[in-house]
Write a protein that holds these residues in place. Structure first.
Motif, PDB file in Angstrom:
ATOM      1  N   ASN A  78       0.803  -1.217  -0.104  1.00 32.80           N
ATOM      2  CA  ASN A  78       0.052   0.021  -0.054  1.00 32.80           C
ATOM      3  C   ASN A  78       0.798   1.305  -0.050  1.00 32.80           C
ATOM      4  O   ASN A  78       0.486   2.217  -0.461  1.00 32.80           O
ATOM      5  CB  ASN A  78      -0.945  -0.080   1.208  1.00 32.80           C
ATOM      6  CG  ASN A  78      -1.966  -0.903   0.862  1.00 32.80           C
ATOM      7  OD1 ASN A  78      -2.675  -1.159  -0.078  1.00 32.80           O
ATOM      8  ND2 ASN A  78      -2.434  -1.775   2.097  1.00 32.80           N
ATOM      9  N   GLU A  79       2.123   1.139   0.695  1.00 33.71           N
ATOM     10  CA  GLU A  79       2.840   2.447   0.654  1.00 33.71           C
ATOM     11  C   GLU A  79       3.945   2.668  -0.263  1.00 33.71           C
ATOM     12  O   GLU A  79       4.368   3.756  -0.829  1.00 33.71           O
ATOM     13  CB  GLU A  79       3.347   2.663   2.062  1.00 33.71           C
ATOM     14  CG  GLU A  79       2.361   2.649   3.037  1.00 33.71           C
ATOM     15  CD  GLU A  79       1.703   3.799   3.217  1.00 33.71           C
ATOM     16  OE1 GLU A  79       2.092   4.946   2.614  1.00 33.71           O
ATOM     17  OE2 GLU A  79       0.372   3.797   3.534  1.00 33.71           O
ATOM     18  N   SER A 139       3.108   1.821  -6.841  1.00 31.70           N
ATOM     19  CA  SER A 139       2.190   2.964  -7.447  1.00 31.70           C
ATOM     20  C   SER A 139       0.816   2.175  -7.547  1.00 31.70           C
ATOM     21  O   SER A 139       0.797   0.898  -7.457  1.00 31.70           O
ATOM     22  CB  SER A 139       2.679   3.360  -8.887  1.00 31.70           C
ATOM     23  OG  SER A 139       2.669   1.997  -9.671  1.00 31.70           O
ATOM     24  N   ASP A 140      -0.147   2.932  -7.971  1.00 33.94           N
ATOM     25  CA  ASP A 140      -1.579   2.280  -8.128  1.00 33.94           C
ATOM     26  C   ASP A 140      -1.401   1.113  -9.138  1.00 33.94           C
ATOM     27  O   ASP A 140      -2.182   0.144  -8.855  1.00 33.94           O
ATOM     28  CB  ASP A 140      -2.432   3.312  -8.386  1.00 33.94           C
ATOM     29  CG  ASP A 140      -2.844   4.303  -7.387  1.00 33.94           C
ATOM     30  OD1 ASP A 140      -2.589   3.808  -5.963  1.00 33.94           O
ATOM     31  OD2 ASP A 140      -3.549   5.346  -7.347  1.00 33.94           O
ATOM     32  N   ASP A 141      -0.934   1.216 -10.355  1.00 33.29           N
ATOM     33  CA  ASP A 141      -0.653   0.136 -11.348  1.00 33.29           C
ATOM     34  C   ASP A 141      -0.017  -1.026 -10.523  1.00 33.29           C
ATOM     35  O   ASP A 141      -0.283  -2.028 -10.912  1.00 33.29           O
ATOM     36  CB  ASP A 141       0.045   0.813 -12.352  1.00 33.29           C
ATOM     37  CG  ASP A 141      -0.787   1.955 -13.113  1.00 33.29           C
ATOM     38  OD1 ASP A 141      -2.185   1.919 -13.123  1.00 33.29           O
ATOM     39  OD2 ASP A 141      -0.334   2.771 -13.564  1.00 33.29           O
ATOM     40  N   GLN A 142       1.204  -0.740  -9.959  1.00 32.71           N
ATOM     41  CA  GLN A 142       1.813  -1.864  -9.374  1.00 32.71           C
ATOM     42  C   GLN A 142       1.071  -2.538  -8.576  1.00 32.71           C
ATOM     43  O   GLN A 142       1.124  -3.712  -8.441  1.00 32.71           O
ATOM     44  CB  GLN A 142       3.398  -1.295  -8.931  1.00 32.71           C
ATOM     45  CG  GLN A 142       4.361  -0.701  -9.942  1.00 32.71           C
ATOM     46  CD  GLN A 142       5.199   0.056  -9.352  1.00 32.71           C
ATOM     47  OE1 GLN A 142       5.309   0.335  -8.042  1.00 32.71           O
ATOM     48  NE2 GLN A 142       6.463   0.554 -10.428  1.00 32.71           N
ATOM     49  N   ARG A 143       0.450  -1.905  -7.614  1.00 31.35           N
ATOM     50  CA  ARG A 143      -0.238  -2.416  -6.449  1.00 31.35           C
ATOM     51  C   ARG A 143      -1.596  -3.295  -7.198  1.00 31.35           C
ATOM     52  O   ARG A 143      -1.773  -4.454  -6.731  1.00 31.35           O
ATOM     53  CB  ARG A 143      -1.138  -1.414  -5.651  1.00 31.35           C
ATOM     54  CG  ARG A 143      -1.882  -1.976  -4.479  1.00 31.35           C
ATOM     55  CD  ARG A 143      -2.515  -0.731  -3.712  1.00 31.35           C
ATOM     56  NE  ARG A 143      -3.199  -1.359  -2.576  1.00 31.35           N
ATOM     57  CZ  ARG A 143      -4.335  -1.773  -3.080  1.00 31.35           C
ATOM     58  NH1 ARG A 143      -4.942  -1.927  -4.222  1.00 31.35           N
ATOM     59  NH2 ARG A 143      -5.131  -2.416  -1.672  1.00 31.35           N
ATOM     60  N   MET A 144      -2.075  -2.895  -8.162  1.00 37.28           N
ATOM     61  CA  MET A 144      -2.812  -3.510  -8.549  1.00 37.28           C
ATOM     62  C   MET A 144      -2.517  -5.089  -9.427  1.00 37.28           C
ATOM     63  O   MET A 144      -3.075  -6.106  -9.125  1.00 37.28           O
ATOM     64  CB  MET A 144      -3.756  -2.819 -10.132  1.00 37.28           C
ATOM     65  CG  MET A 144      -4.741  -3.368 -10.611  1.00 37.28           C
ATOM     66  SD  MET A 144      -4.154  -4.441 -12.273  1.00 37.28           S
ATOM     67  CE  MET A 144      -3.343  -3.287 -13.285  1.00 37.28           C
ATOM     68  N   TRP A 151       5.429  -3.305 -15.091  1.00 39.83           N
ATOM     69  CA  TRP A 151       4.610  -2.879 -13.649  1.00 39.83           C
ATOM     70  C   TRP A 151       5.346  -3.881 -12.637  1.00 39.83           C
ATOM     71  O   TRP A 151       5.611  -3.624 -11.490  1.00 39.83           O
ATOM     72  CB  TRP A 151       3.315  -2.782 -13.523  1.00 39.83           C
ATOM     73  CG  TRP A 151       2.843  -1.439 -14.285  1.00 39.83           C
ATOM     74  CD1 TRP A 151       3.743  -0.112 -14.910  1.00 39.83           C
ATOM     75  CD2 TRP A 151       1.566  -1.253 -15.027  1.00 39.83           C
ATOM     76  NE1 TRP A 151       2.934   0.535 -15.367  1.00 39.83           N
ATOM     77  CE2 TRP A 151       1.486   0.119 -15.547  1.00 39.83           C
ATOM     78  CE3 TRP A 151       0.333  -1.985 -14.981  1.00 39.83           C
ATOM     79  CZ2 TRP A 151       0.556   0.548 -16.104  1.00 39.83           C
ATOM     80  CZ3 TRP A 151      -0.702  -1.356 -15.464  1.00 39.83           C
ATOM     81  CH2 TRP A 151      -0.687  -0.199 -16.122  1.00 39.83           C
TER      82      TRP A 151
END
Length: 136
Positions: free
Chosen positions: A63-64, A67-72, A103
């Protein structure tokens, strides 16, 4: 932590999380279960703090650090209930496979740095199968 160790840790995440949730329920409700023996030192040690640390570190890093794309990508590939491979992820989000691959590679690199403090001993899941194979 190398990439292979990290991917194994991510694959085992749901097992750690399940153990933590059940250990907390046992403690809160004073249920009798196989986990009680662990809590009272009848096995190699109580795993609640170790498993909780792993779950918290993975959750925090995902979460920290990402990035949002990597997290997804990490969520869909390793942490979700129904995991997907990179091709399935790319089709689901309508992004080219090579972009999703980049990613993923960068996410693994970042997570390996963030989770480096976890030692092998911290990551080891104790096998308790012997408890179910009691002689008749």
């Amino acid at each position: 932590m190398d990439n292979n160790q990290l991917t194994e840790l991510l694959k085992d995440y749901r097992s750690y999380k399940f153990a933590v949730q059940n250990l907390i329920e046992v403690e809160a409700n004073r249920w009798s279960s196989i986990y009680d023996e662990r809590a009272y030192g009848n096995l190699d040690g109580w795993d609640k703090s170790r498993y909780s640390r792993i779950v918290n570190l993975i959750d925090g890093a995902v979460n920290e650090v990402l990035s949002d794309d990597q997290r997804m990508v990490i969520m869909r590939k390793y942490l979700d209930r129904n995991t997907m491979d990179l091709v399935e992820i790319s089709k689901a989000v309508h992004i080219h496979r090579t972009t999703v691959g980049r990613w993923h590679t960068e996410a693994i690199r970042r997570l390996s740095v963030a989770l480096a403090p976890l030692s092998y001993k911290d990551r080891e899941i104790s096998n308790i199968d012997f408890m179910f194979n009691q002689p008749a």
